[in-house]
Design a protein around this motif. Sequence first.
Motif, PDB file in Angstrom:
ATOM      1  N   TYR A 168      29.491   4.558 -24.098  1.00 39.42           N
ATOM      2  CA  TYR A 168      28.522   3.277 -23.117  1.00 39.42           C
ATOM      3  C   TYR A 168      26.975   3.733 -22.716  1.00 39.42           C
ATOM      4  CZ  TYR A 168      27.166  -1.246 -22.123  1.00 39.42           C
ATOM      5  OH  TYR A 168      26.726  -2.998 -22.267  1.00 39.42           O
ATOM      6  N   MET A 169      27.627   4.537 -22.013  1.00 36.43           N
ATOM      7  CA  MET A 169      25.547   4.918 -21.541  1.00 36.43           C
ATOM      8  C   MET A 169      25.258   5.907 -22.753  1.00 36.43           C
ATOM      9  SD  MET A 169      26.413   6.067 -17.455  1.00 36.43           S
ATOM     10  CE  MET A 169      26.745   4.633 -16.043  1.00 36.43           C
ATOM     11  N   MET A 170      26.074   6.262 -23.499  1.00 34.11           N
ATOM     12  CA  MET A 170      25.361   6.736 -24.476  1.00 34.11           C
ATOM     13  C   MET A 170      24.034   6.267 -25.216  1.00 34.11           C
ATOM     14  SD  MET A 170      28.482  10.481 -25.683  1.00 34.11           S
ATOM     15  CE  MET A 170      27.050  10.833 -26.407  1.00 34.11           C
ATOM     16  N   ARG A 171      24.757   5.112 -25.620  1.00 35.00           N
ATOM     17  CA  ARG A 171      24.499   4.173 -26.808  1.00 35.00           C
ATOM     18  C   ARG A 171      22.871   3.219 -25.773  1.00 35.00           C
ATOM     19  NH1 ARG A 171      27.856   2.465 -30.983  1.00 35.00           N
ATOM     20  NH2 ARG A 171      29.560   3.257 -30.631  1.00 35.00           N
ATOM     21  N   ILE A 172      22.699   3.666 -24.670  1.00 40.47           N
ATOM     22  CA  ILE A 172      21.784   3.211 -23.999  1.00 40.47           C
ATOM     23  C   ILE A 172      20.270   4.200 -23.952  1.00 40.47           C
ATOM     24  CG2 ILE A 172      20.451   2.814 -21.437  1.00 40.47           C
ATOM     25  CD1 ILE A 172      22.836   2.035 -20.556  1.00 40.47           C
ATOM     26  N   PRO A 173      18.952   4.164 -25.178  1.00 46.59           N
ATOM     27  CA  PRO A 173      18.319   4.857 -25.499  1.00 46.59           C
ATOM     28  C   PRO A 173      17.600   5.475 -23.917  1.00 46.59           C
ATOM     29  CG  PRO A 173      17.538   2.567 -25.989  1.00 46.59           C
ATOM     30  CD  PRO A 173      18.941   2.218 -24.777  1.00 46.59           C
ATOM     31  N   ARG A 174      17.378   6.514 -24.037  1.00 48.29           N
ATOM     32  CA  ARG A 174      17.112   8.042 -23.207  1.00 48.29           C
ATOM     33  C   ARG A 174      15.228   7.493 -22.792  1.00 48.29           C
ATOM     34  NH1 ARG A 174      20.103  12.311 -22.390  1.00 48.29           N
ATOM     35  NH2 ARG A 174      21.841  12.692 -23.702  1.00 48.29           N
ATOM     36  N   GLU A 175      14.308   6.946 -24.242  1.00 46.55           N
ATOM     37  CA  GLU A 175      13.591   6.245 -23.821  1.00 46.55           C
ATOM     38  C   GLU A 175      13.223   5.348 -22.342  1.00 46.55           C
ATOM     39  OE1 GLU A 175      13.734   7.956 -27.854  1.00 46.55           O
ATOM     40  OE2 GLU A 175      14.759   6.005 -26.001  1.00 46.55           O
ATOM     41  N   LEU A 176      14.454   4.729 -21.586  1.00 53.56           N
ATOM     42  CA  LEU A 176      14.472   3.893 -20.973  1.00 53.56           C
ATOM     43  C   LEU A 176      14.356   5.291 -19.204  1.00 53.56           C
ATOM     44  CD1 LEU A 176      16.679   0.932 -21.624  1.00 53.56           C
ATOM     45  CD2 LEU A 176      14.424   1.088 -21.469  1.00 53.56           C
ATOM     46  N   ASP A 177      14.633   6.519 -19.171  1.00 52.65           N
ATOM     47  CA  ASP A 177      14.915   7.729 -18.617  1.00 52.65           C
ATOM     48  C   ASP A 177      13.282   7.796 -18.101  1.00 52.65           C
ATOM     49  OD1 ASP A 177      18.414   8.489 -18.440  1.00 52.65           O
ATOM     50  OD2 ASP A 177      17.818   6.543 -19.662  1.00 52.65           O
ATOM     51  N   GLU A 178      13.066   8.206 -19.576  1.00 57.63           N
ATOM     52  CA  GLU A 178      12.307   8.897 -19.727  1.00 57.63           C
ATOM     53  C   GLU A 178      10.658   8.324 -19.302  1.00 57.63           C
ATOM     54  OE1 GLU A 178      11.614  10.029 -23.450  1.00 57.63           O
ATOM     55  OE2 GLU A 178      13.121  11.745 -23.789  1.00 57.63           O
ATOM     56  N   ALA A 179      11.019   6.588 -19.361  1.00 62.35           N
ATOM     57  CA  ALA A 179       9.644   5.750 -18.517  1.00 62.35           C
ATOM     58  C   ALA A 179       9.580   5.668 -17.292  1.00 62.35           C
ATOM     59  CB  ALA A 179      10.006   4.917 -19.506  1.00 62.35           C
ATOM     60  N   ALA A 180      11.241   6.436 -16.617  1.00 64.05           N
ATOM     61  CA  ALA A 180      11.083   5.936 -15.843  1.00 64.05           C
ATOM     62  C   ALA A 180      11.017   7.598 -14.917  1.00 64.05           C
ATOM     63  CB  ALA A 180      12.385   5.695 -14.891  1.00 64.05           C
ATOM     64  N   PHE A 181      10.805   8.074 -15.364  1.00 63.45           N
ATOM     65  CA  PHE A 181      10.131   9.449 -14.427  1.00 63.45           C
ATOM     66  C   PHE A 181       9.156  10.132 -14.809  1.00 63.45           C
ATOM     67  CE2 PHE A 181      15.255  11.529 -16.189  1.00 63.45           C
ATOM     68  CZ  PHE A 181      15.709  11.410 -15.662  1.00 63.45           C
ATOM     69  N   VAL A 182       8.695   9.188 -16.091  1.00 66.73           N
ATOM     70  CA  VAL A 182       6.933   9.527 -16.132  1.00 66.73           C
ATOM     71  C   VAL A 182       6.208   8.523 -14.916  1.00 66.73           C
ATOM     72  CG1 VAL A 182       4.754   8.274 -17.677  1.00 66.73           C
ATOM     73  CG2 VAL A 182       6.705   9.562 -18.165  1.00 66.73           C
ATOM     74  N   ASP A 183       6.939   7.578 -13.718  1.00 72.46           N
ATOM     75  CA  ASP A 183       6.605   6.296 -12.707  1.00 72.46           C
ATOM     76  C   ASP A 183       7.009   7.576 -11.663  1.00 72.46           C
ATOM     77  OD1 ASP A 183       5.283   5.311 -14.380  1.00 72.46           O
ATOM     78  OD2 ASP A 183       7.061   3.761 -14.830  1.00 72.46           O
ATOM     79  N   GLY A 184       7.830   8.233 -11.838  1.00 73.70           N
ATOM     80  CA  GLY A 184       8.424   9.169 -10.299  1.00 73.70           C
ATOM     81  C   GLY A 184       9.947   9.212 -10.035  1.00 73.70           C
ATOM     82  N   ALA A 185      10.596   8.232 -11.059  1.00 74.67           N
ATOM     83  CA  ALA A 185      11.627   7.408 -10.334  1.00 74.67           C
ATOM     84  C   ALA A 185      12.470   9.321 -10.064  1.00 74.67           C
ATOM     85  CB  ALA A 185      12.427   6.694 -11.101  1.00 74.67           C
ATOM     86  N   SER A 186      13.780   9.150  -9.287  1.00 74.87           N
ATOM     87  CA  SER A 186      14.311  10.152  -9.168  1.00 74.87           C
ATOM     88  C   SER A 186      15.818  10.343 -10.187  1.00 74.87           C
ATOM     89  CB  SER A 186      15.300  10.440  -7.996  1.00 74.87           C
ATOM     90  OG  SER A 186      15.688   9.381  -6.998  1.00 74.87           O
ATOM     91  N   HIS A 187      16.470  10.539 -10.572  1.00 70.38           N
ATOM     92  CA  HIS A 187      18.286  10.450 -10.699  1.00 70.38           C
ATOM     93  C   HIS A 187      18.782   9.536 -10.589  1.00 70.38           C
ATOM     94  CE1 HIS A 187      17.103  13.872 -14.552  1.00 70.38           C
ATOM     95  NE2 HIS A 187      16.959  14.464 -13.165  1.00 70.38           N
ATOM     96  N   PHE A 188      18.791   9.371  -9.653  1.00 64.96           N
ATOM     97  CA  PHE A 188      19.596   8.486  -8.428  1.00 64.96           C
ATOM     98  C   PHE A 188      18.920   7.291  -8.565  1.00 64.96           C
ATOM     99  CE2 PHE A 188      20.513   6.046  -5.252  1.00 64.96           C
ATOM    100  CZ  PHE A 188      21.843   5.721  -4.726  1.00 64.96           C
ATOM    101  N   TYR A 189      18.106   7.010  -8.598  1.00 67.02           N
ATOM    102  CA  TYR A 189      16.860   5.959  -8.535  1.00 67.02           C
ATOM    103  C   TYR A 189      16.843   5.073 -10.455  1.00 67.02           C
ATOM    104  CZ  TYR A 189      12.876   2.345  -8.198  1.00 67.02           C
ATOM    105  OH  TYR A 189      12.312   1.333  -8.005  1.00 67.02           O
ATOM    106  N   THR A 190      16.697   6.052 -10.671  1.00 66.41           N
ATOM    107  CA  THR A 190      17.274   5.665 -12.391  1.00 66.41           C
ATOM    108  C   THR A 190      18.306   4.954 -12.687  1.00 66.41           C
ATOM    109  OG1 THR A 190      15.219   7.432 -12.843  1.00 66.41           O
ATOM    110  CG2 THR A 190      16.724   6.715 -14.653  1.00 66.41           C
TER     111      THR A 190
END
Length: 285
Positions: A168-190
């Motif tokens: 299920y999680m593989m179907r969630i777009p990776r762009e959401l993670d990348e946008a969160a990382f650009v804003d300085g979010a950690s993996h746990f926060y994401t």
Amino acid sequence: MSQPAMINRYRWYELVGIYGGIFVFLTFILAPFVEGFLVSLKPLGRLFSSPYRFWPENGSFEAYRTMWVSVPGFARYIFNSFFISIIVTAVVLALVVPAAYAFARFKFRGSGALLAAFLAVNMFSGAVLLIPLFRLMRSFGVLNTYFAMIVPGVAFLIPSAIWLLRTYMMRIPRELDEAAFVDGASHFYTLRRVILPIAMPGITVVAITTFIGSYAQQFIFALTFNSKSEYMPLPVGLFAYFGRQEVVWNELMAASFVGIAPAVIVIFFLQRYLVSGLTAGAVKQ
């Protein structure tokens, strides 16, 4: 002129075949439950009477009253089954959600072999590991406790839960993670603020299937690792009573239907989340 709906393009004999197949399938699935319920309504002296009658003659709900007296501690058995299933589900979710996210998002050495090992665990019956597990539980001194039934349940349900939620999680777009990382979010926060809200339908599906699996697999572990009635789940409680003397079939069926009521209630109230989770996972890009 508008095009007719796809369902209307079936020929009449194709529709007959489709609905006939569905009817046969549902008949085989529901027939044991219908027969079990009818047995619970029949007087004990008429259970094996000939000729066979589908609808019970002089049927009543008397067995649903008498089984509370016939099975000492019946309410406790239901509580134990429900309690064990709730704890197993909570522990599985706490471990599976971050694990599924890691397998869905990160590439690390041995991830494929580890996933294959998880899949291989589901190929083994719990009976194969009963003796090693018994020795392990005895060495830790946790026999005849809830812990002895919770831990094996968690261990056997985690692999399938990881595979299901990872897909299920593989179907969630990776762009959401990348946008969160650009804003300085950690993996746990994401995971906590971005992925979890989107993955909630899939998590709900995993929670429901884990609860049902835990509720269904309690017999073999409880029978091996527990001998105290205060910790017995429902399947072993019924076996301990009805398996050591003459089987009172109508009371046994009545107790079984009352015992599965908590699981049926949970599925009834969460069925819309189950359906939405399965369909959402099928269409995400």
